[in-house]
Design an enzyme around this catalytic site. Structure first.
Site, PDB file in Angstrom:
ATOM      1  N   LEU A  48       0.859  -1.185   0.000  1.00  0.00           N
ATOM      2  CA  LEU A  48       0.000   0.000   0.000  1.00  0.00           C
ATOM      3  C   LEU A  48       0.895   1.234   0.000  1.00  0.00           C
ATOM      4  O   LEU A  48       1.876   1.295   0.749  1.00  0.00           O
ATOM      5  CB  LEU A  48      -0.898   0.034   1.243  1.00  0.00           C
ATOM      6  CG  LEU A  48      -2.157  -0.820   1.253  1.00  0.00           C
ATOM      7  CD1 LEU A  48      -2.841  -0.706   2.609  1.00  0.00           C
ATOM      8  CD2 LEU A  48      -3.117  -0.403   0.146  1.00  0.00           C
ATOM      9  N   ASP A  49       0.565   2.226  -0.816  1.00  0.00           N
ATOM     10  CA  ASP A  49       1.316   3.483  -0.818  1.00  0.00           C
ATOM     11  C   ASP A  49       1.226   4.163   0.536  1.00  0.00           C
ATOM     12  O   ASP A  49       0.260   3.957   1.283  1.00  0.00           O
ATOM     13  CB  ASP A  49       0.747   4.440  -1.879  1.00  0.00           C
ATOM     14  CG  ASP A  49       0.980   3.935  -3.293  1.00  0.00           C
ATOM     15  OD1 ASP A  49       1.946   3.186  -3.507  1.00  0.00           O
ATOM     16  OD2 ASP A  49       0.188   4.292  -4.184  1.00  0.00           O
ATOM     17  N   PRO A  50       2.194   5.011   0.879  1.00  0.00           N
ATOM     18  CA  PRO A  50       2.130   5.736   2.158  1.00  0.00           C
ATOM     19  C   PRO A  50       0.834   6.524   2.335  1.00  0.00           C
ATOM     20  O   PRO A  50       0.292   6.593   3.447  1.00  0.00           O
ATOM     21  CB  PRO A  50       3.345   6.667   2.086  1.00  0.00           C
ATOM     22  CG  PRO A  50       4.318   5.929   1.229  1.00  0.00           C
ATOM     23  CD  PRO A  50       3.477   5.235   0.189  1.00  0.00           C
ATOM     24  N   MET A  51       0.303   7.109   1.261  1.00  0.00           N
ATOM     25  CA  MET A  51      -0.928   7.885   1.361  1.00  0.00           C
ATOM     26  C   MET A  51      -2.127   7.005   1.699  1.00  0.00           C
ATOM     27  O   MET A  51      -3.085   7.447   2.336  1.00  0.00           O
ATOM     28  CB  MET A  51      -1.193   8.610   0.037  1.00  0.00           C
ATOM     29  CG  MET A  51      -2.407   9.537   0.062  1.00  0.00           C
ATOM     30  SD  MET A  51      -2.857  10.158  -1.592  1.00  0.00           S
ATOM     31  CE  MET A  51      -3.967   8.863  -2.158  1.00  0.00           C
ATOM     32  N   ALA A  52      -2.084   5.754   1.259  1.00  0.00           N
ATOM     33  CA  ALA A  52      -3.224   4.849   1.409  1.00  0.00           C
ATOM     34  C   ALA A  52      -3.316   4.304   2.830  1.00  0.00           C
ATOM     35  O   ALA A  52      -2.324   4.197   3.548  1.00  0.00           O
ATOM     36  CB  ALA A  52      -3.108   3.703   0.417  1.00  0.00           C
TER      37      ALA A  52
END
Length: 297
Positions: A39-43
């Site tokens: 998962l991306d950091p933003m997610a």
């Protein structure tokens, strides 16, 4: 000794998937920890974490279908197709205002079902041995090849028209390898105003749901799924006798037993409820494709 198991973690925003793995290693006192799908950091949302021997199961989880909730902003393109990137172009307010709900529905319909999707250039896909996002950050132009993915549900849950933009709250069911950022980008492009992702949350990976996940600050007291419980959420199960379990562990085939299988990959469970491994058909026989380490004690 740390028991093998599968841990469901609700990743907060701002942390990488590797950060969660590192914290899990510290909480459980073992280096043998992995995850099934970045998962991306933003997610935010569901990370499926394997601990000790259960990391062997992650191979069978990575390719599972997934569910996401997200917010798409129509009216602006960014360098990363999400809110962490720099704005590239902002549409005229009049162009955004002219977009109808029917127009949005048509754009979404075109992105539903089997589609050809070009991943975001800042994805983790490797290009000549280096991650695409590393090449982009180094100032390189990156063009990734389109891939076939399936979006089985792309549904609008809510629409807000504010400050010259349209924000869409959506839910997406999709095959592994689908980029939700790319859906936002492509929907905005189809409507002629650009689009990017402002929020993303993963709520399901195969048979694992976010409702069973623990927070990042609850790792020390978290309860894991046993390998057998986790396997049962991932594939069909075949109960085997103690003798059959021993044979499978030792690499022997169960001759003429392939008709007992109800899938291409099946979890073999012994009479004590332990996962022996993943089995498959070889002609008319059953053979182990993956064996779990034997639990000592």
């Amino acid at each position: 000794m740390v028991s093998p198991g599968i841990l469901l973690v609700d990743k907060p925003g701002g942390l990488t998937s590797h950060d969660v793995v590192a914290r899990t290693r510290r909480a459980f006192g073992t280096r043998k920890v992995g995850h099934a799908g970045t998962l991306d950091p933003m997610a935010t949302g569901l990370l499926v974490i394997g601990i000790e021997g259960a990391t062997r199961l992650l191979t069978y989880v990575v390719g599972a279908d997934k569910t996401y909730t997200a917010t798409i902003r129509l009216g602006m393109r960014t360098t990363t197709d999400d809110a962490e990137g720099e704005p590239v172009a902002t549409a005229e307010a009049a162009a955004v205002e002219a977009i109808t709900d029917d127009g949005i529905a048509g754009g979404i319909a075109a992105l539903t079902g089997p589609i050809s999707q070009v991943p975001s250039s800042v994805s983790a896909i490797k290009v000549d041995g280096r991650r695409a996002y590393d090449r982009v950050r180094a100032g390189e132009e990156v063009e990734l090849a389109a891939r076939q993915v399936t979006v089985s549900r792309f549904q609008v849950l809510g629409t807000r028209r504010v400050d010259g933009f349209i924000d869409l709250d959506v839910v997406v069911d999709c095959s592994s390898g689908t980029y939700i950022r790319a859906l936002a980008r492509d929907l905005g492009a189809a409507l002629g105003v650009g689009g990017h992702l402002t929020a993303l949350r993963r709520t399901r990976v195969g048979g694992f749901e976010i409702a069973g996940a623990v927070g990042i600050d609850e790792l020390d007291s978290a309860t894991m799924l046993t390998p057998a419980e986790a396997a049962a959420r991932t594939m069909p199960v075949l109960p085997v006798s103690a003798e059959e379990a021993t044979d499978l562990r030792h690499g022997k085939r169960l001759h003429g037993q392939a008709s007992r299988l109800t899938g291409s990959e099946v979890a073999a469970i012994d009479p004590d409820g332990q996962l022996i491994g993943v089995i498959e058909a070889r002609g008319k026989d059953i053979k182990s494709a993956m064996n779990m380490p034997e639990v000592q004690g």
